[in-house]
Design a protein around this motif. Structure first.
Motif, mmCIF file in Angstrom:
data_model
loop_
_atom_site.group_PDB
_atom_site.id
_atom_site.type_symbol
_atom_site.label_atom_id
_atom_site.label_comp_id
_atom_site.label_asym_id
_atom_site.label_seq_id
_atom_site.Cartn_x
_atom_site.Cartn_y
_atom_site.Cartn_z
ATOM 1 N N ASN A 156 36.335 48.057 30.489
ATOM 2 C CA ASN A 156 36.289 47.116 29.357
ATOM 3 C C ASN A 156 37.167 47.540 28.183
ATOM 4 O OD1 ASN A 156 34.590 45.435 30.732
ATOM 5 N ND2 ASN A 156 32.727 46.164 29.754
ATOM 6 N N GLN A 157 38.275 48.193 28.489
ATOM 7 C CA GLN A 157 39.254 48.543 27.457
ATOM 8 C C GLN A 157 40.629 48.634 28.106
ATOM 9 O OE1 GLN A 157 40.278 52.256 24.465
ATOM 10 N NE2 GLN A 157 38.146 51.778 24.863
ATOM 11 N N LEU A 158 41.590 47.973 27.480
ATOM 12 C CA LEU A 158 42.947 47.929 28.015
ATOM 13 C C LEU A 158 43.926 48.181 26.879
ATOM 14 C CD1 LEU A 158 44.822 47.218 30.447
ATOM 15 C CD2 LEU A 158 44.654 44.830 29.727
ATOM 16 N N ALA A 159 44.967 48.945 27.155
ATOM 17 C CA ALA A 159 45.975 49.233 26.141
ATOM 18 C C ALA A 159 47.352 49.237 26.776
ATOM 19 C CB ALA A 159 45.700 50.580 25.465
ATOM 20 N N ALA A 160 48.348 48.863 25.977
ATOM 21 C CA ALA A 160 49.730 48.861 26.449
ATOM 22 C C ALA A 160 50.656 48.991 25.256
ATOM 23 C CB ALA A 160 50.033 47.576 27.212
ATOM 24 N N PRO A 161 51.809 49.628 25.456
ATOM 25 C CA PRO A 161 52.777 49.730 24.353
ATOM 26 C C PRO A 161 53.484 48.401 24.114
ATOM 27 C CG PRO A 161 53.597 50.833 26.324
ATOM 28 C CD PRO A 161 52.209 50.395 26.638
ATOM 29 N N VAL A 162 53.822 48.152 22.873
ATOM 30 C CA VAL A 162 54.533 46.932 22.493
ATOM 31 C C VAL A 162 55.937 46.939 23.090
ATOM 32 C CG1 VAL A 162 55.519 45.704 20.515
ATOM 33 C CG2 VAL A 162 53.200 46.608 20.390
ATOM 34 N N ASP A 163 56.395 45.765 23.534
ATOM 35 C CA ASP A 163 57.749 45.542 24.057
ATOM 36 C C ASP A 163 58.028 46.311 25.345
ATOM 37 O OD1 ASP A 163 58.276 43.841 21.940
ATOM 38 O OD2 ASP A 163 59.191 45.399 20.703
ATOM 39 N N VAL A 164 56.977 46.644 26.091
ATOM 40 C CA VAL A 164 57.127 47.278 27.400
ATOM 41 C C VAL A 164 56.571 46.327 28.463
ATOM 42 C CG1 VAL A 164 56.401 49.183 28.884
ATOM 43 C CG2 VAL A 164 57.015 49.621 26.510
ATOM 44 N N PRO A 165 57.362 45.937 29.467
ATOM 45 C CA PRO A 165 56.858 45.051 30.514
ATOM 46 C C PRO A 165 55.646 45.658 31.231
ATOM 47 C CG PRO A 165 59.244 45.226 30.632
ATOM 48 C CD PRO A 165 58.787 46.259 29.647
ATOM 49 N N ILE A 166 54.669 44.818 31.508
ATOM 50 C CA ILE A 166 53.448 45.265 32.190
ATOM 51 C C ILE A 166 53.357 44.551 33.536
ATOM 52 C CG2 ILE A 166 50.967 45.602 31.992
ATOM 53 C CD1 ILE A 166 51.253 44.854 29.007
ATOM 54 N N GLU A 167 53.113 45.323 34.574
ATOM 55 C CA GLU A 167 52.878 44.753 35.902
ATOM 56 C C GLU A 167 51.407 44.952 36.255
ATOM 57 O OE1 GLU A 167 54.007 45.400 40.632
ATOM 58 O OE2 GLU A 167 55.136 46.470 39.080
ATOM 59 N N PHE A 220 28.258 36.827 33.212
ATOM 60 C CA PHE A 220 29.594 36.298 32.950
ATOM 61 C C PHE A 220 29.927 36.216 31.454
ATOM 62 C CE2 PHE A 220 31.574 32.261 31.650
ATOM 63 C CZ PHE A 220 32.877 32.509 32.029
ATOM 64 N N SER A 221 28.967 35.785 30.642
ATOM 65 C CA SER A 221 29.228 35.566 29.210
ATOM 66 C C SER A 221 29.654 36.837 28.487
ATOM 67 C CB SER A 221 27.988 34.987 28.527
ATOM 68 O OG SER A 221 27.647 33.737 29.089
ATOM 69 N N HIS A 222 29.225 37.998 28.985
ATOM 70 C CA HIS A 222 29.529 39.265 28.321
ATOM 71 C C HIS A 222 30.636 40.045 29.048
ATOM 72 C CE1 HIS A 222 25.974 38.436 25.980
ATOM 73 N NE2 HIS A 222 25.275 38.325 27.086
ATOM 74 N N MET A 223 31.333 39.375 29.945
ATOM 75 C CA MET A 223 32.396 40.037 30.707
ATOM 76 C C MET A 223 33.697 39.981 29.897
ATOM 77 S SD MET A 223 33.222 39.425 34.706
ATOM 78 C CE MET A 223 34.425 40.410 35.584
ATOM 79 N N ARG A 224 33.697 40.732 28.800
ATOM 80 C CA ARG A 224 34.810 40.721 27.859
ATOM 81 C C ARG A 224 35.343 42.134 27.627
ATOM 82 N NH1 ARG A 224 35.314 36.097 24.713
ATOM 83 N NH2 ARG A 224 33.896 34.431 25.338
ATOM 84 N N PHE A 225 36.571 42.212 27.154
ATOM 85 C CA PHE A 225 37.175 43.513 26.856
ATOM 86 C C PHE A 225 38.194 43.350 25.737
ATOM 87 C CE2 PHE A 225 39.779 41.495 30.086
ATOM 88 C CZ PHE A 225 41.074 41.723 29.657
ATOM 89 N N LYS A 226 38.589 44.469 25.148
ATOM 90 C CA LYS A 226 39.603 44.488 24.101
ATOM 91 C C LYS A 226 40.938 44.971 24.680
ATOM 92 C CE LYS A 226 36.950 43.192 20.705
ATOM 93 N NZ LYS A 226 37.161 41.866 20.049
#
Length: 309
Positions: A156-167, A220-226
């Motif tokens: 339930n947490q996802l991070a990625a650098p700005v302007d970097v393509p994500i696959e 389902f209603s609480h299946m969220r992440f940032k």
């Protein structure tokens, strides 16, 4: 006086209700989502080119040919006008051609399986551009993210650098789900025993909402992440923080996490078993389980009437 205020209040009510709307789909922070939002706007404008005149003409004809207007011409024998036919059929045909061409082009350019060709409208993707790989697993009722190159995992947490393509490589453990970050790109289904893909890029730093867009049961209603869009240094620091965690995502840990649960807190795992995502897709995480790809390979090599050894 009261009725006049009431009418004014009713006129303002739609505007007040719209102030609570989140327009992230039309004002996203990722290039793919921006192109999709622009497609929605252009398609809507093209359709309004027909809808608005038709509504206006309905009002005009209703007013002009009302019963009390005796000055309006009355022509019961009229049945054809070439000019009118050209307008009635020609304008919608042109709109359909324009929409069809636009849809055909964007269907290919915005194909989620297609690697990115640009970071944004001003910056193309070059051969030197590095892509971040993320493996996504929809569980009951939480999200597991595996970073195979960094050797970490998160819930339930996802991070990625700005302007970097994500696959993204996406699957599900049990029932069909849908992976959706409105600010990043469109939703992509997550299905058990299958792998779907999404290529996207985030162009602005910030914290964005991600969730499941397909009903999948009680939690389902609480299946969220940032989803965190970070600069490169911020992302590197985030990875170091994850690596420092003592929690592990080995196969036994995954089998425990796979069990249905609700409102799971976001957490990081310092290590993850290599090949875990492959085994999740092929449903062979549990010990002494034959992977589906091996099972299908054996089935193809078995001759009619021959048994598996």
């Amino acid at each position: 006086m009261v009725s006049q205020k009431l009418r004014r209040g009713l006129l303002l009510l739609p505007a007040l209700l719209l102030t609570g709307c989140n327009t992230v789909v039309l004002n996203p922070s990722g290039d793919i989502a921006s192109q999709q939002g622009r497609l929605i706007v252009i398609s809507t404008i093209l359709m309004l080119l027909i809808i608005v005149p038709v509504i206006a003409l309905v009002v005009l004809f209703a007013w002009r040919y009302r019963k009390s207007n005796t000055a309006a011409p009355y022509e019961p024998e009229w049945d054809h006008s070439t000019k009118l036919e050209l307008v009635i059929w020609g304008a919608p045909l042109l709109i359909i051609i324009a929409l069809g061409l636009l849809t055909w082009i964007t269907t290919h350019t915005l194909d989620p399986y297609r690697p990115l060709s640009r970071i944004d409208s001003a910056r193309p993707v070059t051969p030197q551009t590095k892509t971040l790989k993320v493996e996504v697993v929809a569980l009951d009722w939480k999200w597991l993210f595996i970073y195979p190159e960094q050797g970490i995992a998160t819930v339930n947490q996802l991070a990625a650098p700005v302007d970097v393509p994500i696959e993204f490589k996406i699957t599900a453990s049990n029932v069909m789900n849908s992976f959706f970050i409105p600010a990043l790109a469109g939703q992509i289904y997550a299905m058990p025993s299958m792998e779907t893909k999404l290529h996207a890029v985030i162009n602005k730093p910030g914290e964005y909402e991600g969730f499941s867009a397909n009903y999948s049961g009680a939690g389902f209603s609480h299946m969220r992440f940032k989803f965190h869009g970070l600069d490169q240094q911020g992302f590197d620091d985030w990875v170091k923080k994850a690596k420092a965690e003592s929690a592990t995502m080995k196969r036994a840990d995954y089998l425990q996490l796979e069990k249905p649960s609700e409102r799971e807190p976001a957490r990081l795992f310092g290590t993850v078993d290599a090949g875990l995502f492959h085994d999740i897709v092929n449903r062979c995480v549990a010990p002494d389980t034959v992977c589906l790809n091996k099972q299908m390979s054996m089935d193809l090599n078995v001759k009619p009437g021959q048994k598996h050894e």
